[in-house]
Design an enzyme around this catalytic site. Structure first.
Site, PDB file in Angstrom:
ATOM      1  NE  ARG A  95       4.558   1.688  -0.155  1.00 43.12           N
ATOM      2  CZ  ARG A  95       5.586   1.398   0.622  1.00 43.12           C
ATOM      3  NH1 ARG A  95       6.810   1.581   0.173  1.00 43.12           N
ATOM      4  NH2 ARG A  95       5.418   0.928   1.833  1.00 43.12           N
ATOM      5  CD  GLU A 104      16.587 -13.006  -8.632  1.00 42.75           C
ATOM      6  OE1 GLU A 104      16.088 -13.532  -7.631  1.00 42.75           O
ATOM      7  OE2 GLU A 104      16.245 -11.875  -9.038  1.00 42.75           O
ATOM      8  CG  HIS A 139      18.628 -36.602  -6.103  1.00 47.35           C
ATOM      9  ND1 HIS A 139      19.028 -37.847  -5.664  1.00 47.35           N
ATOM     10  CD2 HIS A 139      19.758 -35.950  -6.459  1.00 47.35           C
ATOM     11  CE1 HIS A 139      20.350 -37.935  -5.729  1.00 47.35           C
ATOM     12  NE2 HIS A 139      20.809 -36.793  -6.218  1.00 47.35           N
ATOM     13  CD  GLU A 164       9.256 -11.094  -9.163  1.00 48.36           C
ATOM     14  OE1 GLU A 164       8.586 -10.624  -8.247  1.00 48.36           O
ATOM     15  OE2 GLU A 164      10.498 -10.989  -9.202  1.00 48.36           O
ATOM     16  CG  ASN A 216       1.649   0.567   4.186  1.00 48.58           C
ATOM     17  OD1 ASN A 216       1.399  -0.611   3.957  1.00 48.58           O
ATOM     18  ND2 ASN A 216       2.868   1.060   4.121  1.00 48.58           N
ATOM     19  N   GLY A 217      -0.602  -1.365   6.300  1.00 50.32           N
ATOM     20  CA  GLY A 217      -0.213  -2.284   7.377  1.00 50.32           C
ATOM     21  C   GLY A 217      -1.371  -3.197   7.721  1.00 50.32           C
ATOM     22  CD1 TRP A 221      -0.318  -6.286  -3.242  1.00 49.03           C
ATOM     23  CD2 TRP A 221      -0.536  -6.930  -1.119  1.00 49.03           C
ATOM     24  NE1 TRP A 221      -0.033  -7.627  -3.182  1.00 49.03           N
ATOM     25  CE2 TRP A 221      -0.162  -8.055  -1.893  1.00 49.03           C
ATOM     26  CE3 TRP A 221      -0.737  -7.108   0.248  1.00 49.03           C
ATOM     27  CZ2 TRP A 221       0.024  -9.311  -1.346  1.00 49.03           C
ATOM     28  CZ3 TRP A 221      -0.555  -8.369   0.798  1.00 49.03           C
ATOM     29  CH2 TRP A 221      -0.179  -9.457  -0.006  1.00 49.03           C
ATOM     30  CB  CYS A 241      -0.955   0.100   1.195  1.00 55.04           C
ATOM     31  SG  CYS A 241      -2.074  -1.294   1.331  1.00 55.04           S
ATOM     32  CE  LYS A 292      13.301 -11.121 -10.502  1.00 57.16           C
ATOM     33  NZ  LYS A 292      13.965 -10.497  -9.399  1.00 57.16           N
ATOM     34  CE  LYS A 329      11.240  -2.798  -6.067  1.00 57.87           C
ATOM     35  NZ  LYS A 329      11.924  -3.855  -6.836  1.00 57.87           N
TER      36      LYS A 329
HETATM   37  O1  M6R Z   1      12.958  -5.043  -0.446  1.00 59.75           O
HETATM   38  P1  M6R Z   1      13.486  -6.427  -0.185  1.00 59.75           P
HETATM   39  O2  M6R Z   1      14.751  -6.714  -0.889  1.00 59.75           O
HETATM   40  O3  M6R Z   1      13.568  -6.725   1.288  1.00 59.75           O
HETATM   41  O4  M6R Z   1      12.366  -7.361  -0.790  1.00 59.75           O
HETATM   42  C1  M6R Z   1      12.460  -8.755  -0.721  1.00 59.75           C
HETATM   43  C2  M6R Z   1      11.498  -9.417  -1.668  1.00 59.75           C
HETATM   44  O5  M6R Z   1      10.183  -9.017  -1.388  1.00 59.75           O
HETATM   45  C3  M6R Z   1      11.800  -9.071  -3.123  1.00 59.75           C
HETATM   46  O6  M6R Z   1      13.106  -9.420  -3.463  1.00 59.75           O
HETATM   47  C4  M6R Z   1      10.828  -9.821  -4.068  1.00 59.75           C
HETATM   48  O7  M6R Z   1      11.052 -11.180  -3.997  1.00 59.75           O
HETATM   49  C5  M6R Z   1      10.942  -9.286  -5.488  1.00 59.75           C
HETATM   50  N1  M6R Z   1       9.643  -9.129  -6.067  1.00 59.75           N
HETATM   51  C6  M6R Z   1      11.725 -10.180  -6.390  1.00 59.75           C
HETATM   52  O8  M6R Z   1      11.815  -9.684  -7.672  1.00 59.75           O
END
Ligand code: M6R
Length: 613
Positions: A27, A486, A509, A493, A100-101, A74, A2, A490, A608
């Site tokens: 956000r 990673e 395995h 998402e 927000n929270g 969000w 948010c 990527k 984010k």
């Molecule tokens: O802001 P942060 O690095 O603490 O965030 C951690 C994860 O939320 C963040 O890396 C998330 O997995 C991303 N969407 C990955 O692209």
């Protein structure tokens, strides 16, 4: 999650808030809304969907106001819908709130309010909090809203950053924070409030970062900061070190691709002033000032989430190799709820782009209570994790706005590599020759990233070829195993394609059962210690008719013959190769996502900054 924005001053509030919401949309983008006040009359507008839909709704409406608050959501409590969108109004209609929270004990409070005859128009915890505040004020002989808020906040558990406006006080915004960020911009006769500095930067560079358990009473020409115990605090004003251009797309279609292409300069900025390969030095004050503690650590724990956790896994390999210190890498969300063994003086490295990830923040607070030493590797300057760390190093990647983390990851790897080299040198666990060799390798990284990006079109073609696949497998070994994780994250998402990352040898395995002629398997198969082994793994996939896409080292004449598609990257020491190998994987997810028509900067269900657990 948010985003919140507020404004009070002589300008028209709505354009300031609308622009701010667009900047904070990363956000959360399930719904958005504004509460605008003109001459003590409160108007609330809200709409399911992205901020553009709110903007559309408000065309032709009376949005005249010099004070207002806005929210981009969000969803946590209650589905994304118009009625669950913020701002929420109180039962009397006099107050409006954005939040927000999460208010964790909202159900209990709601029950109490229902017993008193309150009704609710949404499913949110936020509306409960607002009516709770109004109820307290009513029962407190209609005392001040500020006092009612303070009493309410002492009863609630959870995280919040809230902004409140009151028809009876038509120039004031009351704000409070615990666990969710709040920045206040100080203008001339005006104030701006936001979840981060991006909505503020174009109006003023003077800001105050509000701390947990603080309340702010904000009028056009006055900012009063208090703690929850009603003691006045002198605001600590800092100057923003950020330019407007850094938060705009600058001609790119998406922030994600802009941020991928920024990496030669962001990595350079991260190295600048720290690494001097000719002199054989690394200057990192946070490391130097705490070198005894770092080099003598009996173990190091790394705490992070998501992509930052993957950076931590690469760091585990690097630190153990160079510094000979055992490293454990923990998901913050697991660490905070189990009973981890943390002793006084233990070294914890926290990695976070946003510096606001709720799980990481709480895990660190817990470790700090036990006496651990916290070293923060953070991108967002002045963020909560940066502030609770004892020492640290910024990644200097600039604002990262695309939901998928890209340039922050390579910044994290760059900082972690320098840090490990510095500790190893001080500890004497690395030879001078290897140390100098790695310094030179690091210095050449920006140029090598640049050369990879020149061939981005080749990755776009590969993406076009595989965009309709329903699953992907990413395989790597050693330093490139976390890069496989990673790459899979990527792709998931950004393209909504199911993907898994695995250590290549582990495939036998279980995951090998997935392989058939429809499954694309991405191998990170650069020339390193494991090269021969990974070639065998490629053979095993080939034998089962899987489609192989490989990331290989220029000049490798073995792997192209095993690959359906391959992409070459410049040679690099295996220890820092992940900074290069991840780039084509970032591009692959971007091009697959865009080929599928996905809004890659705002993929579904994500935000984010994950400021709720
Ligand atoms: O802001 P942060 O690095 O603490 O965030 C951690 C994860 O939320 C963040 O890396 C998330 O997995 C991303 N969407 C990955 O692209």
């Amino acid at each position: 999650m948010c985003g919140i924005v507020g404004y009070t001053g002589p300008r028209q509030a709505y354009p300031v808030i609308l622009k701010g919401l667009k900047r904070l949309e990363y956000r959360g983008y399930d719904s958005s809304g504004v509460a605008l006040m003109n001459g003590g009359k409160l108007k609330v507008f809200k709409k399911k969907g992205k901020v553009a839909e709110l903007e559309e709704l408000l065309i032709g409406k009376d949005v005249e106001a010099n004070i207002g608050i806005g929210h981009t959501r969000w969803a946590t409590h209650g589905e994304p819908s118009d009625r669950n969108a913020h701002p929420h109004s109180s039962a009397s209609g006099r107050l409006a709130i954005i939040h927000n929270g999460i208010i964790e004990n909202y159900a209990q409070i709601k029950k109490e309010l229902l017993n008193k005859g309150y009704t609710f128009t949404s499913d949110t915890d936020t509306e409960v909090l607002l009516n709770f505040i109004e109820d307290i004020q009513k029962n407190n002989n209609n005392g001040s809203l500020e006092e009612a808020l303070r009493i309410a906040l002492k009863r609630v558990s959870g995280a919040y950053c809230i902004l409140l406006v009151d028809q009876n006080d038509p120039h004031t915004i009351i704000a409070a924070r615990k666990g969710s960020p709040l920045v206040i911009g100080i203008g001339k006769g005006e104030h701006f409030l936001a979840s981060d500095a991006s909505p503020i930067i174009e109006y003023t560079k003077e800001v105050v970062y509000v701390n947990d358990y603080e309340l702010a009473i904000v009028k056009p020409d006055e900012l009063i900061l208090k703690n929850i115990g009603n003691e006045t605090i002198t605001p600590y004003i800092t100057k923003l070190d950020m330019e407007l251009a850094a938060i705009e797309k600058g001609g790119y279609d998406h922030f994600m691709i802009k941020e991928i292409f920024e990496q030669p300069s962001t990595i350079y900025d991260c190295l600048r002033g720290r690494l001097d390969a000719a002199a054989g030095t690394i200057t990192m004050s946070g490391v130097e000032e705490n070198i005894e503690q770092l080099k003598n650590a009996s173990r190091i724990m790394i705490i992070a989430c998501g992509t930052s956790w993957h950076a931590g896994l690469v760091a585990e390999y690097i630190i153990e190799e160079l510094c000979r210190i055992p490293v454990e890498v923990e998901y913050a969300s697991e660490f905070r709820y189990r009973n981890p063994i943390v002793n006084k003086g233990d070294v914890i490295i926290a990695i976070s782009q946003s510096g606001e990830t709720a799980d990481t923040l709480v895990a660190l607070e817990k470790a700090k209570e036990n006496g651990a030493f916290i070293f923060g590797i953070v991108n967002a300057v002045g963020s909560s994790i940066a502030r609770i760390s004892h020492a640290g190093a910024y990644t200097h990647a600039g604002p990262e706005i695309g939901v998928a983390s890209t340039k922050a990851f390579t910044g994290q790897l760059t900082v972690l590599s320098m840090m490990a080299l510095k500790i190893a040198k001080e500890k004497g666990s690395i030879s001078n020759e290897r140390y100098l060799g790695l310094l030179n390798e690091l210095q050449d990284i920006p140029e090598k990233v640049e050369s990879i990006l020149k061939n981005a079109e080749d990755i776009r073609k590969i993406a076009e070829h595989y965009k309709d696949a329903s699953d992907f497998l990413f395989l790597g070994r050693g330093y490139n195993f976390p890069v496989a994780l990673e790459g899979a994250l990527k792709l998931k998402e950004i393209s909504y394609i199911h993907a898994e990352g695995y250590p290549a040898a582990e495939m036998k395995h279980g995951p090998i059962a997935l392989v058939d002629e429809t499954l694309p398997v991405v191998f990170i198969a650069t020339k390193d210690l494991y090269h021969e082994k990974i070639v065998s793994n490629m053979q095993e996939i080939k034998a089962r008719k899987g489609k192989i896409i490989s990331i290989i080292t220029e000049g490798d004449d073995v792997t192209p013959g095993l690959s359906d598609h391959y992409f070459e990257i410049p040679p690099a020491d295996e220890l820092i190769a992940p900074i290069l190998t991840v780039i084509p994987l970032q591009l692959l997810s971007y091009y697959v996502g865009t080929a599928k028509g996905i809004d890659v900067d705002k993929p579904r269900n994500l935000a984010k900054s994950v400021t709720v657990e």
